[in-house]
Write a protein that holds these residues in place. Structure first.
Motif, short mmCIF file in Angstrom:
data_model
loop_
_atom_site.label_atom_id
_atom_site.label_comp_id
_atom_site.label_asym_id
_atom_site.label_seq_id
_atom_site.Cartn_x
_atom_site.Cartn_y
_atom_site.Cartn_z
N VAL A 192 0.94 -0.82 0.28
CA VAL A 192 -0.13 0.15 -0.29
C VAL A 192 0.90 1.89 0.13
O VAL A 192 0.47 2.38 -0.53
CB VAL A 192 -1.15 -0.58 1.64
CG1 VAL A 192 -1.81 1.43 1.54
CG2 VAL A 192 -1.94 -1.22 0.95
N ASP A 193 1.78 1.01 1.02
CA ASP A 193 2.52 2.49 0.88
C ASP A 193 3.36 2.95 -0.57
O ASP A 193 3.47 3.97 -0.81
CB ASP A 193 4.15 2.41 2.01
CG ASP A 193 2.95 2.35 3.14
OD1 ASP A 193 1.93 3.07 3.32
OD2 ASP A 193 3.74 1.78 3.65
N ALA A 194 4.22 1.52 -0.84
CA ALA A 194 5.08 1.80 -1.92
C ALA A 194 4.01 2.34 -3.32
O ALA A 194 3.94 3.17 -4.29
CB ALA A 194 5.07 0.35 -3.28
N SER A 195 2.69 1.34 -3.40
CA SER A 195 1.41 2.10 -4.49
C SER A 195 0.79 3.58 -4.35
O SER A 195 1.04 4.36 -5.61
CB SER A 195 -0.05 1.22 -4.25
OG SER A 195 0.15 -0.39 -4.02
N GLU A 196 0.76 3.73 -3.04
CA GLU A 196 0.78 5.26 -2.83
C GLU A 196 1.85 6.58 -3.20
O GLU A 196 1.50 7.29 -3.76
CB GLU A 196 0.09 5.77 -0.88
CG GLU A 196 0.09 7.38 -0.50
CD GLU A 196 0.09 7.03 0.38
OE1 GLU A 196 -0.47 8.38 1.47
OE2 GLU A 196 0.57 6.26 1.93
N LYS A 197 2.74 6.07 -3.42
CA LYS A 197 3.97 6.63 -3.62
C LYS A 197 4.56 6.65 -5.12
O LYS A 197 4.27 8.11 -5.69
CB LYS A 197 4.89 6.15 -3.03
CG LYS A 197 5.91 6.36 -2.11
CD LYS A 197 6.75 5.51 -1.11
CE LYS A 197 6.95 5.85 0.34
NZ LYS A 197 7.94 4.77 0.70
N LEU A 198 3.66 5.78 -6.34
CA LEU A 198 3.78 5.35 -7.61
C LEU A 198 2.88 6.04 -7.56
O LEU A 198 3.02 7.10 -8.88
CB LEU A 198 3.80 4.16 -7.39
CG LEU A 198 4.88 2.81 -8.31
CD1 LEU A 198 4.57 1.66 -7.85
CD2 LEU A 198 5.91 3.77 -8.90
N ILE A 199 1.52 6.19 -7.29
CA ILE A 199 0.34 6.97 -7.33
C ILE A 199 0.89 8.67 -7.44
O ILE A 199 -0.09 8.95 -8.95
CB ILE A 199 -0.99 6.48 -6.79
CG1 ILE A 199 -1.38 5.16 -7.38
CG2 ILE A 199 -2.67 7.96 -7.22
CD1 ILE A 199 -2.32 5.05 -6.44
N SER A 200 0.96 9.13 -5.77
CA SER A 200 1.70 10.61 -6.29
C SER A 200 3.01 11.13 -7.68
O SER A 200 2.57 11.64 -7.34
CB SER A 200 2.55 10.47 -4.57
OG SER A 200 2.27 11.93 -4.52
N ALA A 201 3.10 10.04 -7.72
CA ALA A 201 4.68 10.09 -9.08
C ALA A 201 3.85 10.45 -9.65
O ALA A 201 3.92 11.63 -10.43
CB ALA A 201 5.79 9.85 -8.56
N GLN A 202 3.09 9.41 -9.91
CA GLN A 202 2.10 9.36 -11.50
C GLN A 202 1.75 11.01 -11.56
O GLN A 202 1.69 10.95 -12.76
CB GLN A 202 1.31 8.60 -12.13
CG GLN A 202 2.00 6.96 -11.73
CD GLN A 202 1.54 5.68 -12.27
OE1 GLN A 202 0.35 5.66 -11.15
NE2 GLN A 202 2.00 4.87 -13.08
N LEU A 203 0.92 10.97 -10.31
CA LEU A 203 -0.09 12.51 -10.57
C LEU A 203 0.37 13.87 -10.77
O LEU A 203 0.89 14.38 -11.65
CB LEU A 203 -1.00 12.41 -9.31
CG LEU A 203 -1.74 11.68 -8.95
CD1 LEU A 203 -2.78 11.30 -7.82
CD2 LEU A 203 -2.98 11.44 -10.35
N ASP A 204 1.77 13.79 -9.97
CA ASP A 204 2.61 14.87 -9.83
C ASP A 204 3.83 15.18 -11.48
O ASP A 204 3.18 16.12 -12.34
CB ASP A 204 3.91 14.49 -9.23
CG ASP A 204 3.52 15.27 -7.82
OD1 ASP A 204 2.10 15.52 -7.32
OD2 ASP A 204 4.19 14.54 -7.04
N ALA A 205 3.66 13.52 -11.96
CA ALA A 205 4.35 14.09 -13.96
C ALA A 205 3.38 14.50 -14.17
O ALA A 205 3.57 15.23 -15.27
CB ALA A 205 4.21 13.10 -14.28
N GLN A 206 1.58 13.59 -14.45
CA GLN A 206 0.70 14.31 -15.34
C GLN A 206 0.44 15.34 -15.50
O GLN A 206 0.02 16.13 -16.03
CB GLN A 206 -0.61 13.58 -15.00
CG GLN A 206 -0.39 11.66 -15.23
CD GLN A 206 -2.10 10.53 -14.78
OE1 GLN A 206 -2.24 12.15 -14.05
NE2 GLN A 206 -2.14 9.89 -15.67
N LYS A 207 0.72 16.14 -14.23
CA LYS A 207 0.05 17.50 -13.97
C LYS A 207 1.20 18.69 -13.97
O LYS A 207 1.20 19.42 -14.80
CB LYS A 207 -0.17 17.59 -12.56
CG LYS A 207 -0.18 19.21 -12.03
CD LYS A 207 -0.42 19.68 -10.26
CE LYS A 207 -0.33 21.39 -10.42
NZ LYS A 207 -0.73 21.48 -8.90
N ALA A 208 2.49 18.45 -14.02
CA ALA A 208 3.86 18.70 -14.94
C ALA A 208 3.41 18.59 -16.43
O ALA A 208 3.19 20.02 -17.41
CB ALA A 208 4.94 18.41 -14.16
#
Length: 124
Positions: A29-45
Motif C-alpha cells: 500500500v505504501d509503495a502504491s501510494e508513492k507510485l500514484i503520487s509520482a504519477q499524478l505529479d508527472a501528469q500535472k507537470a
C-alpha cells in the motif's frame, strides 16, 4: 481435566501468518501510494507544459513571433526530456525501495519460521 490454553497457538499463528501478511500488505500500500503520487505529479507537470505551450502558440500574431516560438521549442523539448528522466528515476527508486524492503521482510519471516519450527521440535 485441564483446560487447553489456546493463547500460545494464537500468538504463534499471528506471528507466523497474520503479521507477515499485514507487513507485506502495508508495504504494498505504501509503495502504491508513492507510485500514484509520482504519477499524478508527472501528469500535472506534463499537462501544465502542454497548456503553457498552447497558450504561447495562441498568442503568436506574426511571422517573427512564430519564429521565436519555434526556436523556443528546443528548450521546451529539453525540459520535457529532463522531466521524463527525473520521473522515471523516481519510479525506479520507489521500485528498488519496495524490492529491498520486501526482501528484508521475507528474510525476517523465514528466520521467524525457522525459529518457531526449532522451538516446536524441541517441545514435541
Amino acid at each position: 481435566m485441564s483446560a487447553f490454553d489456546q493463547k500460545p497457538l494464537n500468538e504463534q499463528f499471528h506471528t507466523l501468518f497474520v503479521a507477515p501478511v499485514q507487513a507485506f500488505v502495508s508495504l504494498g500500500v505504501d509503495a502504491s501510494e508513492k507510485l500514484i503520487s509520482a504519477q499524478l505529479d508527472a501528469q500535472k507537470a506534463y499537462l501544465e507544459m502542454g497548456l503553457t505551450q498552447t497558450r504561447q502558440l495562441i498568442e503568436v500574431k506574426d511571422g517573427a513571433e512564430l519564429k521565436a516560438y519555434m526556436e523556443g521549442q528546443q528548450g521546451v523539448a529539453k525540459n520535457f526530456v529532463e522531466r521524463v528522466k527525473s520521473d522515471a528515476d523516481q519510479v525506479s527508486s520507489i521500485q528498488r525501495d519496495f524490492l529491498s524492503q520486501s526482501q528484508k521482510l521475507t528474510e525476517q519471516n523465514v528466520q521467524k519460521a525457522q525459529e518457531a519450527a526449532q522451538n516446536f521440535s524441541k517441545s514435541a
